[in-house]
Design an enzyme around this catalytic site. Structure first.
Site, PDB file in Angstrom:
ATOM      1  N   ASP A   1       0.890  -1.286   0.145  1.00  0.00           N
ATOM      2  CA  ASP A   1      -0.108  -0.064   0.105  1.00  0.00           C
ATOM      3  C   ASP A   1       0.862   1.249  -0.038  1.00  0.00           C
ATOM      4  O   ASP A   1       0.421   2.320  -0.799  1.00  0.00           O
ATOM      5  CB  ASP A   1      -1.052  -0.023   1.171  1.00  0.00           C
ATOM      6  CG  ASP A   1      -1.921  -1.054   1.063  1.00  0.00           C
ATOM      7  OD1 ASP A   1      -2.305  -1.366  -0.386  1.00  0.00           O
ATOM      8  OD2 ASP A   1      -2.702  -1.252   2.167  1.00  0.00           O
ATOM      9  N   GLY A   2       1.944   1.379   0.743  1.00  0.00           N
ATOM     10  CA  GLY A   2       2.815   2.414   0.827  1.00  0.00           C
ATOM     11  C   GLY A   2       3.399   2.785  -0.493  1.00  0.00           C
ATOM     12  O   GLY A   2       3.252   3.874  -1.042  1.00  0.00           O
TER      13      GLY A   2
ATOM     14  N   ASN B   1      -4.799   9.114   1.807  1.00  0.00           N
ATOM     15  CA  ASN B   1      -5.240   8.563   2.959  1.00  0.00           C
ATOM     16  C   ASN B   1      -5.800   9.612   3.926  1.00  0.00           C
ATOM     17  O   ASN B   1      -6.761   9.561   4.216  1.00  0.00           O
ATOM     18  CB  ASN B   1      -4.227   7.556   3.390  1.00  0.00           C
ATOM     19  CG  ASN B   1      -4.407   6.301   2.843  1.00  0.00           C
ATOM     20  OD1 ASN B   1      -5.277   5.859   2.014  1.00  0.00           O
ATOM     21  ND2 ASN B   1      -3.351   5.240   3.379  1.00  0.00           N
TER      22      ASN B   1
ATOM     23  N   ASP C   1      -2.923  13.274  21.785  1.00  0.00           N
ATOM     24  CA  ASP C   1      -1.828  12.823  21.147  1.00  0.00           C
ATOM     25  C   ASP C   1      -1.920  13.611  19.890  1.00  0.00           C
ATOM     26  O   ASP C   1      -0.631  13.299  19.050  1.00  0.00           O
ATOM     27  CB  ASP C   1      -1.611  11.162  21.194  1.00  0.00           C
ATOM     28  CG  ASP C   1      -1.152  10.714  22.339  1.00  0.00           C
ATOM     29  OD1 ASP C   1      -0.807  11.535  23.111  1.00  0.00           O
ATOM     30  OD2 ASP C   1      -1.202   9.538  22.425  1.00  0.00           O
TER      31      ASP C   1
ATOM     32  N   ALA D   1     -10.924   6.438   1.091  1.00  0.00           N
ATOM     33  CA  ALA D   1      -9.948   5.311   0.909  1.00  0.00           C
ATOM     34  C   ALA D   1      -9.076   5.345   1.917  1.00  0.00           C
ATOM     35  O   ALA D   1      -8.653   3.989   2.222  1.00  0.00           O
ATOM     36  CB  ALA D   1      -9.210   5.814  -0.255  1.00  0.00           C
TER      37      ALA D   1
ATOM     38  N   THR E   1      -9.690   2.987   6.569  1.00  0.00           N
ATOM     39  CA  THR E   1      -9.454   1.895   6.948  1.00  0.00           C
ATOM     40  C   THR E   1      -8.197   1.812   7.427  1.00  0.00           C
ATOM     41  O   THR E   1      -7.633   0.968   7.814  1.00  0.00           O
ATOM     42  CB  THR E   1      -9.568   0.640   5.892  1.00  0.00           C
ATOM     43  OG1 THR E   1      -8.851   0.905   4.973  1.00  0.00           O
ATOM     44  CG2 THR E   1     -11.329   0.536   5.539  1.00  0.00           C
TER      45      THR E   1
ATOM     46  N   TYR F   1      -4.852   4.469   9.143  1.00  0.00           N
ATOM     47  CA  TYR F   1      -4.684   5.224  10.259  1.00  0.00           C
ATOM     48  C   TYR F   1      -5.723   5.408  11.153  1.00  0.00           C
ATOM     49  O   TYR F   1      -6.043   5.208  12.593  1.00  0.00           O
ATOM     50  CB  TYR F   1      -3.871   6.131  10.220  1.00  0.00           C
ATOM     51  CG  TYR F   1      -3.184   6.973  11.392  1.00  0.00           C
ATOM     52  CD1 TYR F   1      -3.097   6.049  12.801  1.00  0.00           C
ATOM     53  CD2 TYR F   1      -2.645   7.991  11.587  1.00  0.00           C
ATOM     54  CE1 TYR F   1      -2.835   6.696  14.097  1.00  0.00           C
ATOM     55  CE2 TYR F   1      -2.071   8.569  12.662  1.00  0.00           C
ATOM     56  CZ  TYR F   1      -1.889   7.969  13.867  1.00  0.00           C
ATOM     57  OH  TYR F   1      -1.672   8.615  15.147  1.00  0.00           O
ATOM     58  N   ASN F   2      -6.668   5.945  10.431  1.00  0.00           N
ATOM     59  CA  ASN F   2      -8.171   6.443  10.877  1.00  0.00           C
ATOM     60  C   ASN F   2      -8.810   5.417  11.713  1.00  0.00           C
ATOM     61  O   ASN F   2      -9.351   5.512  12.807  1.00  0.00           O
ATOM     62  CB  ASN F   2      -9.032   6.841   9.641  1.00  0.00           C
ATOM     63  CG  ASN F   2     -10.479   7.225  10.255  1.00  0.00           C
ATOM     64  OD1 ASN F   2     -10.628   8.265  10.923  1.00  0.00           O
ATOM     65  ND2 ASN F   2     -11.447   6.451   9.808  1.00  0.00           N
TER      66      ASN F   2
END
Length: 253
Positions: A43-44, A113, A143, A151, A154, A156-157
């Site tokens: 993905d990255g 993202n 934090d 997109a 799913t 970090y969110n």
């Protein structure tokens, strides 16, 4: 008539092996001659590819040679031309981040993202949140916080307990990271047209960094975020395994 394919691959062993194998089978043309881009990695690397080819009006079909591969299709050596011919397309608009640093300088970046703000030191961040110029939260002690696209919802969110958004929805998710005050605040769903502004309270005592798809800016004092409807990324997925189906399936995992 077969499509002319430009293969790109992450610079590690497994994607590079796949690059050599597929290039020998299907050919590998320069980007300016291609009909479609096939990205090999995780993905990255897909995010890197979308950013790097933003000015090229070509669809991108990913094949997973990485870890999670949420934005990728399963890897297979054979039948690629048929898969490309049958693929479903998802259209994505990125977010634009404009970050102001303590020294008065500015930095801009796009995020497919999410755009996130994170504390830089040991102390919690204090953020003021405005939406379309109106103060919505005078002080969020946390934090960090983020604004996510469907997109990216799913990624970090979702790890921060934010909602998963349908890919065709005209909304963004504003999600806190480890909120301390208000303790029970879980975030908000905002229209895609919203302009979000984070202002850092006590930036010298509580330094904050901003991040757009892993491109970071340190020591920010304010960050403005808006969707860029004029920029469209085209992703291709195998039938029945499109981004919309994956987002729905993730909610029942």
């Amino acid at each position: 008539m077969s499509r002319k394919i430009a293969f790109v691959a992450s610079p590690v062993a497994e994607p590079q092996a796949a690059l050599a194998e597929l290039s020998a089978l299907y050919g590998n043309v320069p980007l300016e001659q291609a009909d479609v881009i096939v990205a090999l990695g995780g993905d990255g690397f897909m995010l890197q590819t979308l950013h790097a080819t933003q000015q090229i009006d070509l669809p991108v079909y990913g094949m997973n040679r990485g870890t999670v591969g949420f934005l990728m299709n399963a890897y297979a050596r054979d039948g690629l031309e048929e898969r490309l011919a049958q693929a479903e397309m998802a259209l994505l608009n990125p977010l634009e981040m404009r970050a102001e640093r303590v020294d008065g300088s500015f930095s801009q970046a796009l995020a497919i993202n999410e755009v996130s703000l994170l504390r830089q030191g040991a102390q919690a961040a204090k953020l003021r949140i405005l939406v379309d110029g109106r103060e919505r939260l005078s002080e969020l002690v946390c934090d960090g916080a983020m604004v996510s696209t469907p997109a990216g919802s799913t990624a970090y969110n979702y790890s921060a307990h934010g909602p998963i958004l349908p890919v065709g929805s005209d909304v963004m998710a504003l999600t806190p990271v480890a909120a301390f005050r208000p303790r029970r605040w879980r975030g908000a769903l905002l229209p895609k047209s919203s302009k979000v502004r984070f202002e850092v309270v006590e930036p010298d005592k509580r330094p904050v960094m901003a991040d757009a798809d892993s491109r970071s800016v340190r020591n920010v004092v304010a960050v403005d975020i808006a969707s860029r409807g004029d920029i469209v990324h085209k992703l291709l997925f195998d039938p029945g395994h499109g981004l919309e189906e994956r987002l729905i399936r993730e909610q029942f995992a």
